[in-house]
Design a protein around this motif. Sequence first.
Motif, mmCIF file in Angstrom:
data_model
loop_
_atom_site.group_PDB
_atom_site.id
_atom_site.type_symbol
_atom_site.label_atom_id
_atom_site.label_comp_id
_atom_site.label_asym_id
_atom_site.label_seq_id
_atom_site.Cartn_x
_atom_site.Cartn_y
_atom_site.Cartn_z
ATOM 1 N N LYS A 134 56.617 -20.978 97.209
ATOM 2 C CA LYS A 134 56.982 -19.983 98.227
ATOM 3 C C LYS A 134 56.976 -18.563 97.679
ATOM 4 O O LYS A 134 56.977 -17.610 98.440
ATOM 5 N N ILE A 135 56.983 -18.424 96.359
ATOM 6 C CA ILE A 135 56.986 -17.101 95.724
ATOM 7 C C ILE A 135 55.559 -16.751 95.354
ATOM 8 O O ILE A 135 54.853 -17.531 94.734
ATOM 9 N N ARG A 136 55.167 -15.541 95.725
ATOM 10 C CA ARG A 136 53.815 -15.088 95.370
ATOM 11 C C ARG A 136 53.875 -14.412 94.012
ATOM 12 O O ARG A 136 54.563 -13.419 93.829
ATOM 13 N N TRP A 137 53.134 -14.971 93.062
ATOM 14 C CA TRP A 137 53.180 -14.473 91.701
ATOM 15 C C TRP A 137 52.181 -13.335 91.468
ATOM 16 O O TRP A 137 52.266 -12.634 90.474
ATOM 17 N N ARG A 138 51.231 -13.173 92.327
ATOM 18 C CA ARG A 138 50.201 -12.132 92.105
ATOM 19 C C ARG A 138 50.440 -10.957 92.998
ATOM 20 O O ARG A 138 50.828 -10.943 94.058
#
Length: 138
Positions: A134-138
Amino acid sequence: MATSTVAKHYTRILALWPKDALRPNLPFTRTIERRALPYGVTPVSPPAEPTKSSSKTAIVEAVAPLKATPQEESAQINALYSLLENRYAKKYPISPDVLKPASNPEHYDRLMEEIERAPGKSWWSAKLDEWKMKIRWR
């Protein structure tokens, strides 16, 4: 096809059917066993343990299995054998491009890795992976 032949086919299918690593508590073999009961095939898998959500299962198990004629049953047996042998995957092969879409070429490779890791995951590690997605790393 005689009744004893039907029983032999179902017994062979149950022996050859692959184990479900993702859902070991709900194997397809139970469905096959249920279909084969009227022909004298003994269940291979242990009965399901009752849970809160098993009311639907209890209703299905309460209904007595219907015994079809051996000729009608041969079509069902043939369908199960075709699934075991991957007849349709061989007859209608898919293009490699389908598994490597231009928008996300690694998608199916990652999916298969996740499926292979899933049976050994704990509840906590599964939740952590869900949150990471659910977390966008980029």
